[in-house]
Design a protein around this motif. Structure first.
Motif, PDB file in Angstrom:
ATOM      1  N   LEU A  88       5.274  -1.073  -2.884  1.00  0.00           N
ATOM      2  CA  LEU A  88       4.785  -1.138  -1.505  1.00  0.00           C
ATOM      3  C   LEU A  88       5.934  -1.165  -0.502  1.00  0.00           C
ATOM      4  O   LEU A  88       5.853  -0.548   0.564  1.00  0.00           O
ATOM      5  CB  LEU A  88       3.912  -2.383  -1.314  1.00  0.00           C
ATOM      6  N   THR A  89       6.999  -1.891  -0.813  1.00  0.00           N
ATOM      7  CA  THR A  89       8.127  -1.974   0.128  1.00  0.00           C
ATOM      8  C   THR A  89       8.856  -0.635   0.246  1.00  0.00           C
ATOM      9  O   THR A  89       9.524  -0.385   1.253  1.00  0.00           O
ATOM     10  CB  THR A  89       9.132  -3.051  -0.309  1.00  0.00           C
ATOM     11  N   CYS A  90       8.722   0.217  -0.772  1.00  0.00           N
ATOM     12  CA  CYS A  90       9.413   1.509  -0.768  1.00  0.00           C
ATOM     13  C   CYS A  90       8.554   2.642  -0.207  1.00  0.00           C
ATOM     14  O   CYS A  90       9.068   3.728   0.073  1.00  0.00           O
ATOM     15  CB  CYS A  90       9.837   1.871  -2.187  1.00  0.00           C
ATOM     16  N   TYR A 156      -0.864  -6.940   7.455  1.00  0.00           N
ATOM     17  CA  TYR A 156      -1.082  -8.159   6.650  1.00  0.00           C
ATOM     18  C   TYR A 156      -0.070  -8.190   5.508  1.00  0.00           C
ATOM     19  O   TYR A 156      -0.425  -8.149   4.337  1.00  0.00           O
ATOM     20  CB  TYR A 156      -2.515  -8.181   6.105  1.00  0.00           C
ATOM     21  N   LYS A 157       1.206  -8.294   5.863  1.00  0.00           N
ATOM     22  CA  LYS A 157       2.254  -8.236   4.860  1.00  0.00           C
ATOM     23  C   LYS A 157       2.235  -9.417   3.907  1.00  0.00           C
ATOM     24  O   LYS A 157       2.834  -9.359   2.827  1.00  0.00           O
ATOM     25  CB  LYS A 157       3.618  -8.137   5.542  1.00  0.00           C
ATOM     26  N   ASP A 158       1.549 -10.494   4.295  1.00  0.00           N
ATOM     27  CA  ASP A 158       1.464 -11.644   3.397  1.00  0.00           C
ATOM     28  C   ASP A 158       0.488 -11.403   2.245  1.00  0.00           C
ATOM     29  O   ASP A 158       0.498 -12.151   1.250  1.00  0.00           O
ATOM     30  CB  ASP A 158       1.045 -12.899   4.172  1.00  0.00           C
ATOM     31  N   ILE A 159      -0.352 -10.388   2.363  1.00  0.00           N
ATOM     32  CA  ILE A 159      -1.297 -10.073   1.292  1.00  0.00           C
ATOM     33  C   ILE A 159      -0.596  -9.167   0.291  1.00  0.00           C
ATOM     34  O   ILE A 159      -0.351  -7.986   0.550  1.00  0.00           O
ATOM     35  CB  ILE A 159      -2.567  -9.380   1.825  1.00  0.00           C
ATOM     36  N   GLN A 160      -0.259  -9.720  -0.858  1.00  0.00           N
ATOM     37  CA  GLN A 160       0.399  -8.967  -1.920  1.00  0.00           C
ATOM     38  C   GLN A 160      -0.273  -9.270  -3.254  1.00  0.00           C
ATOM     39  O   GLN A 160      -1.134 -10.147  -3.347  1.00  0.00           O
ATOM     40  CB  GLN A 160       1.885  -9.341  -1.988  1.00  0.00           C
ATOM     41  N   PHE A 161       0.126  -8.536  -4.274  1.00  0.00           N
ATOM     42  CA  PHE A 161      -0.352  -8.850  -5.615  1.00  0.00           C
ATOM     43  C   PHE A 161       0.285 -10.173  -6.046  1.00  0.00           C
ATOM     44  O   PHE A 161       1.517 -10.307  -5.987  1.00  0.00           O
ATOM     45  CB  PHE A 161       0.022  -7.734  -6.594  1.00  0.00           C
TER      46      PHE A 161
END
Length: 357
Positions: A88-90, A156-161
């Motif tokens: 996701l960051t890439c 919503y960058k705090d929502i991650q796997f």
């Protein structure tokens, strides 16, 4: 349908396909080729090698040398969630899709998903006829059924796997995203080819019931923090109740070989988690929950529920068979066919539960 290259400088590609990889060299080439052969060509393919010890890394690098749309990253083994989060960051595409490294997608998969998502302006597009045809609002999705708008994820960058969570890492991720938007569409034409083999995670998971039971307590903590942070009680109570019904009840309690002590612990956990939520639902919302689930949270012991559930499964099968038998006497073929399809769809969810049980 011709799709032009995006002119939005913020998004370099139309779609980013992210594949987390761990020791799947026997399937990986076919998986990658199914992406490279897509009718939509404006995509980037992000390969995340999660510490593989087989030939997966060499396969990735060989493909990368031959196609400049491919990005390859290596990380020490940290699990599928960490690999997807790194992807996701890439990613730079307008939309995100996660593909498992042992599966494949149909040639039109990305194109149909992109067209539906773009024209409907969806934050989330549900993929595949199975998930699009569910009778109740979907509380969670596997990664194969999620086509995600990157701008929505960026909000919503705090929502991650969640790291160190498996199974349900994709269920927790999607459940939170589904709670945060009403811009949800469907693309039943997206065809995903799921490969069955002896090393699949769900087979290994069934061998570790004690670990899964502990993780279900973690699921609850993650979602309770999320619901408080975004002030989603009581508006999203039904959404959470449906998640509890689907993930810890149907997929785990009914679908895994817990021993007696574990079943008692899980029975109590699910009851405590769901009871207050359901007390605050309207009568119409309660109708969206299954009869077995509602009975489950009203029982004192797992034995009480299982006695009921055995009878329930039997009579549901009898009812379905009677209805299918009776429609044979309908003369008009079209009506007969439509009724058969409706009966099959109406009973599909219970049949899934019976298979899990």
């Amino acid at each position: 349908m011709a799709i032009n290259k995006t002119t939005d400088n913020k998004n370099n590609f139309l779609v980013s396909v992210i594949i987390p990889i761990f020791n799947t060299d026997q399937f990986l080439s076919e998986t990658i080729e199914s992406v490279l052969n897509q009718s939509l060509t404006d995509f980037e393919l992000i390969l995340i090698n999660d510490g593989s010890t087989d030939n997966s890394g060499n396969i990735c690098q060989e493909f990368m040398r031959n196609d400049n749309r491919i990005k390859y990253y290596y990380q020490s083994n940290a699990g599928v969630s960490a690999a997807r989060n790194l992807g996701l960051t890439c990613a730079t595409g307008q939309y995100i899709f996660f593909l498992d490294s042992d599966d494949t997608i149909d040639r039109e998969f990305l194109e149909t998903a992109y067209v539906v998502s773009m024209y409907q302006d969806n934050d989330i597009t549900i993929l595949g006829s199975y998930f699009c045809n569910r009778n109740v609002p979907i509380p969670a999705l596997p990664t194969c059924a999620q086509f995600l708008k990157r701008d929505f994820l960026e909000s919503y960058k705090d929502i991650q796997f969640p790291k160190d969570i498996q199974p349900c890492e994709d269920g927790l991720f999607s459940h939170q995203l589904l709670a945060l938007t009403s811009r949800i569409g469907e693309n039943p034409k997206a065809i995903y080819h799921y490969r069955k083999h002896e090393n699949q995670n769900h087979i290994k998971i069934n061998q570790h019931c004690d670990r899964i039971l502990i993780q279900i307590y973690q699921w609850r903590a993650i979602l309770e923090d999320f619901y408080v942070k975004y002030d989603l009680y009581p508006e999203k109570n039904l959404h959470l109740a449906l998640f509890i019904q689907h993930e810890p009840f149907e997929l785990r309690y009914l679908g895994m070989p817990f021993d007696e002590e574990q079943r008692y612990l899980l029975h109590n956990l699910i009851k405590c988690w769901a009871f207050l939520l359901i007390q605050n639902l309207t009568k119409q919302e309660i109708k969206m929950l299954s009869k077995p689930f509602l009975y489950f949270i009203s029982t004192d012991t797992p034995t009480d529920f299982e006695r009921f559930f055995k009878k329930y499964r039997y009579w549901r099968r009898v009812k379905k068979n009677i209805l299918l038998f009776l429609i044979r006497f309908i003369v008009v073929k079209r009506i007969r066919r439509n009724l058969r399809q409706k009966i099959t769809a109406d009973f599909r969810k219970d049949e899934d539960m019976m298979h899990a049980g």
